[in-house]
Design an enzyme around this catalytic site. Structure first.
Site, PDB file in Angstrom:
ATOM      1  CD  GLU A 320       0.171  -1.281   3.205  1.00 17.20           C
ATOM      2  OE1 GLU A 320       0.377  -2.247   2.444  1.00 17.20           O
ATOM      3  OE2 GLU A 320       0.273  -1.357   4.444  1.00 17.20           O
ATOM      4  CG  HIS A 344      -5.749  -5.775   1.301  1.00 22.78           C
ATOM      5  ND1 HIS A 344      -6.221  -6.431   2.419  1.00 22.78           N
ATOM      6  CD2 HIS A 344      -4.492  -5.392   1.614  1.00 22.78           C
ATOM      7  CE1 HIS A 344      -5.291  -6.442   3.348  1.00 22.78           C
ATOM      8  NE2 HIS A 344      -4.219  -5.828   2.892  1.00 22.78           N
ATOM      9  CD  GLU A 345      -2.211  -4.033  -0.868  1.00 21.28           C
ATOM     10  OE1 GLU A 345      -1.851  -3.282   0.065  1.00 21.28           O
ATOM     11  OE2 GLU A 345      -2.193  -5.274  -0.767  1.00 21.28           O
ATOM     12  CG  HIS A 348      -3.371  -1.056   3.658  1.00 21.44           C
ATOM     13  ND1 HIS A 348      -3.359  -1.273   5.023  1.00 21.44           N
ATOM     14  CD2 HIS A 348      -3.051  -2.248   3.086  1.00 21.44           C
ATOM     15  CE1 HIS A 348      -3.056  -2.544   5.256  1.00 21.44           C
ATOM     16  NE2 HIS A 348      -2.869  -3.167   4.103  1.00 21.44           N
ATOM     17  CD  GLU A 367      -1.908  -5.620   6.381  1.00 23.41           C
ATOM     18  OE1 GLU A 367      -2.911  -5.780   5.657  1.00 23.41           O
ATOM     19  OE2 GLU A 367      -0.892  -4.998   5.999  1.00 23.41           O
ATOM     20  CG  ASP A 422       9.363  -9.212   7.030  1.00 21.44           C
ATOM     21  OD1 ASP A 422       8.368  -8.506   7.210  1.00 21.44           O
ATOM     22  OD2 ASP A 422      10.328  -8.880   6.315  1.00 21.44           O
ATOM     23  CE1 TYR A 430      -1.723 -10.000   6.873  1.00 26.07           C
ATOM     24  CE2 TYR A 430      -2.954  -8.792   5.215  1.00 26.07           C
ATOM     25  CZ  TYR A 430      -1.753  -9.171   5.774  1.00 26.07           C
ATOM     26  OH  TYR A 430      -0.584  -8.709   5.234  1.00 26.07           O
TER      27      TYR A 430
HETATM   28  N1  BES Z   1       1.003  -4.423   3.800  1.00 26.15           N
HETATM   29  C1  BES Z   1       0.801  -5.717   3.279  1.00 26.15           C
HETATM   30  C2  BES Z   1       2.061  -6.381   2.803  1.00 26.15           C
HETATM   31  C3  BES Z   1       3.124  -6.572   3.869  1.00 26.15           C
HETATM   32  C4  BES Z   1       2.798  -6.950   5.157  1.00 26.15           C
HETATM   33  C5  BES Z   1       4.442  -6.401   3.541  1.00 26.15           C
HETATM   34  C6  BES Z   1       3.796  -7.114   6.104  1.00 26.15           C
HETATM   35  C7  BES Z   1       5.434  -6.574   4.482  1.00 26.15           C
HETATM   36  C8  BES Z   1       5.111  -6.929   5.778  1.00 26.15           C
HETATM   37  C9  BES Z   1      -0.207  -5.697   2.126  1.00 26.15           C
HETATM   38  O1  BES Z   1      -1.222  -4.773   2.285  1.00 26.15           O
HETATM   39  C10 BES Z   1      -0.879  -7.046   2.103  1.00 26.15           C
HETATM   40  O2  BES Z   1      -1.491  -7.380   3.081  1.00 26.15           O
HETATM   41  N2  BES Z   1      -0.753  -7.791   0.995  1.00 26.15           N
HETATM   42  C11 BES Z   1      -1.376  -9.082   0.829  1.00 26.15           C
HETATM   43  C12 BES Z   1      -2.552  -9.008  -0.085  1.00 26.15           C
HETATM   44  C13 BES Z   1      -3.856  -8.877   0.600  1.00 26.15           C
HETATM   45  C14 BES Z   1      -5.000  -8.926  -0.401  1.00 26.15           C
HETATM   46  C15 BES Z   1      -4.086  -9.862   1.701  1.00 26.15           C
HETATM   47  C16 BES Z   1      -0.396 -10.035   0.181  1.00 26.15           C
HETATM   48  O3  BES Z   1       0.569  -9.591  -0.396  1.00 26.15           O
HETATM   49  O4  BES Z   1      -0.629 -11.222   0.260  1.00 26.15           O
HETATM   50 ZN    ZN Z   2      -2.521  -5.230   3.859  1.00 26.76          ZN
END
Ligand code: BES
Ligand code: ZN
Length: 656
Positions: A320, A344-345, A348, A367, A422, A430
């Site tokens: 995002e 989703h993005e 955010h 999330e 991470d 989520y």
């Molecule tokens: N902000 C997250 C990606 C993220 C989280 C990067 C933690 C680094 C550390 C992003 O918004 C996200 O949640 N992406 C998901 C997609 C979403 C539709 C669930 C993904 O990449 O799976």
């Molecule tokens: Zn996210």
């Protein structure tokens, strides 16, 4: 008062009384003002302690960053300087400035007064922690308010992925992108790398002449094709500015052979010239998504909303970055079936970018809220049936995650001390977060809850908050007024206790119930493949169908399905994923080529990790996984390399 006449004394007394009462009134006014200011805008002057940053914002705080960087593809290096504007707390006149770094090569540090010249200052780079990197302690003279750090990044910087031309669609130019969340920003910018610290920024980026730079900021050029319109007269110099304070994990940069297509007045998409039209078609509902979200939660506060579709090694479905969401090309399925990633993005832009988790333990505030809003956007734009199906798919994922995690990691407010945020990240924050908000919505009624959320975004706009801040706000602005909600939803249990509270109202999907029946009927021989074909299901329904099949469905049945529905060739990465995860334990080898192709090109953690895990369950499978991985690894992003290394190279030393 000796010697004072009675009159004079009276006057003196009166005057004193007047002064006193005026003072009382004034202080009462001030007090109410500050109390109501505190209620309206609790300015977090003291950022909370963040276990994942060495920064000292409580004493000396970075407010603005000016980046001046040159992108060197041959050396895999960003080279230049970051100038930080700082602000001191009153009792910290002599405190040094401490910022986070990871593998940065520091060449010189200078400080200056607001307008004065820069002079070199002393600094010390501390010992590097494998997770947190190294603190950089800078002796900034008391009167100085600017600090210029000259530095270069390491070729191993964890936020940077340097792609060879072969990894791009055009195959001619290299490509670079950053991914700063959660704590990788420090590997390309020396900053107080905590989401509790917000900064404004501007940047000058120098690129090779034929490439384009984009940032999560104002200043992105809108060209039809990189070469046709030569942005900035082909000088390879780009200027950006972000005038709204953002946490460091939202600073982002991408450099490549890029083109732009508008999708309505304030939205658009960037990608390589040969594929950008395909993206623009897939994302044609973007404007509609933005207005639907504004109607629910108040104005979009970031100006433009563009999407950059990256090469397939991008490690996430989406990220995002403000004004410029980064997205995996795997979400472009050709039939819009995966555009909920963009909802989703986009969500955010309210939950995460406007109201931000203060520490990574509060990640669910980003999330969980976002997943809830994502489904509300999907409902508004694509209908209730679609939103319900996605809620049920999410609930299945939550059940899986709860059963795989230790109790202490099944809570929303999670203890991450000593861990990389991470590591082992799952979808629990989520989906459990989303389910919690859904419970509140069901208890409060939709209208009342929407109003509450609008108030929440307005109240905490551009601030970083903790789970406690949310709880307090929830108490004051919803539970106090509507005490019956607190009886229906055990807020403490949702945030601090493991698992999912027993009285949860489960998401339901009638469409999925019908899919389930069909799956059983087909397994029991009561329905033919041709009858299944007549159903005209959406991608979500097919996904549910495949998930409903028994793990030992068998090669014969898989062959039948493949012949009719061509799952091996599916353009929907989620269907591909479930299909491959079924094929591996069933020994259905017709997928081999596809499996290898996915592992060799796609770099999305959520897709790739489970495939290697599934392969590694048998000794031959593990050998195959290791063989593919050795070839695929150089194309993976550092965060994915680290994870698969742990899984497949655990017995050997980690090599780079
Ligand atoms: N902000 C997250 C990606 C993220 C989280 C990067 C933690 C680094 C550390 C992003 O918004 C996200 O949640 N992406 C998901 C997609 C979403 C539709 C669930 C993904 O990449 O799976
Ligand atoms: Zn996210």
């Amino acid at each position: 008062m000796v010697g004072m006449g009675t009159n004079k004394r009276l006057i003196a007394i009166l005057r004193a009384a007047l002064v006193l009462s005026a003072a009382l009134v004034l202080s009462a006014v001030l007090l109410t003002a500050s109390v109501s200011a505190a209620q309206d805008k609790p300015l977090r002057l003291e950022p909370v302690k963040d276990a994942h940053s060495y920064g000292n914002p409580q004493q000396v705080r970075v407010k603005h960053v000016f980046l001046e960087l040159t992108v060197d593809f041959a050396k895999k290096q960003l080279l230049g300087a970051a100038t930080l504007n700082i602000e001191r707390a009153q009792d910290a006149a002599s405190a040094p400035l401490i910022v986070d770094t990871e593998k940065l090569k520091i060449t010189r540090i200078e400080a200056a007064k607001a307008k004065g010249e820069f002079h070199q200052v002393e600094y010390a780079l501390g010992k590097a922690d494998p997770i947190l990197g190294a603190p950089l302690t800078i002796q900034v003279p008391e009167e100085a308010s600017r600090v210029r750090i000259s530095y270069a990044t390491s070729p191993e910087a964890s936020a940077l992925q340097w792609l060879s031309p072969a990894q791009t669609a055009g195959k001619k130019h290299p490509y670079l992108f950053t991914q700063s969340e959660a704590i990788h920003g420090r590997s390309w910018i020396p900053l107080q790398d905590s989401p509790s610290v917000r900064v404004t920024y501007n940047a000058t980026i120098h690129t090779p002449k034929d490439l384009v730079a984009l940032m999560s900021a104002e200043g992105n050029p809108q060209m039809r094709g990189a070469k046709s319109s030569s942005p900035n007269n082909g000088r390879g110099e780009y200027h950006f500015r972000m005038t709204t304070p953002v946490p460091s994990y939202l600073i982002a940069l991408a450099v490549g052979d890029l083109a732009f297509r508008a999708i309505g007045g304030r939205a658009g998409v960037y990608d390589e010239p040969s594929v950008v039209d395909r993206d623009a078609k897939e994302l044609e509902d973007l404007e509609q998504m933005i207005s639907a979200t504004e109607k629910l939660y108040g104005p979009y506060r970031w100006g433009r909303y563009d999407v950059l579709v990256l090469p397939p090694s991008f490690p996430y479905g989406g990220m995002e970055n403000p004004r410029l969401t980064f997205a995996s090309p795997t979400i472009i399925a050709g039939d819009k079936s995966l555009v909920s990633v963009i909802s989703h993005e986009l969500a955010h832009s309210w939950s995460g970018n406007l109201v931000t988790n203060a520490t990574w333990s509060d990640f669910w505030l980003n999330e969980g809220f976002t997943t809830y809003i994502e489904r509300r956007i999907v409902e508004a734009v694509y209908g209730k049936k679609m939103a319900e199906m996605q809620a049920v798919l999410g609930r299945q994922v939550l059940t899986r995650d709860v059963s795989a995690l230790q109790p202490k990691d099944q809570v929303l407010h999670v203890d991450l001390n000593g861990r990389d945020p991470d590591d082992g990240s799952t979808e629990l924050p989520y989906e459990k977060g989303m389910l919690f908000l859904r419970q509140l919505e069901l208890a409060a009624g939709r209208e009342r809850f929407d109003q509450f959320l609008r108030g929440y975004f307005e109240h905490f706009a551009f601030q970083s908050i903790t789970s406690k801040d949310f709880e307090n706000y929830l108490d004051a602005h919803l539970l106090k007024q509507e005490p019956e909600i607190a009886k229906k939803v055990d807020v403490h249990a949702w945030i601090y206790e493991p698992g999912v509270p027993k009285d949860v109202i489960e998401p339901q999907s009638e469409a999925f119930a019908r899919v389930q029946e069909a799956a059983s009927a087909w397994m029991n021989g009561k329905m033919s493949v041709a009858q299944l074909a007549a159903k005209q299901w959406s991608a979500q329904e097919w996904l549910h169908f495949l998930k409903a099949l028994p793990q030992d469905v068998g090669q014969l049945r898989m062959t039948q399905l493949d012949k009719q529905f061509h799952f091996t060739q599916s353009g929907n990465i989620e269907i591909t994923e479930v299909w491959l995860l079924l094929a591996i334990p069933n020994g259905y080898r017709a997928v081999d080529e596809k499996l290898e192709q996915v592992l060799m090109t796609v770099g999305r953690r959520k897709i790739i990790k489970p495939l290697y895990e599934a392969l590694a369950k048998t000794p031959e499978g593990k050998k195959r996984a290791q063989a593919i991985y050795e070839r695929a690894r150089p194309g993976y992003h550092p965060v994915l390399q680290k994870e698969v290394d742990m899984m497949l190279r655990s017995s050997t030393a980690v090599q780079h």
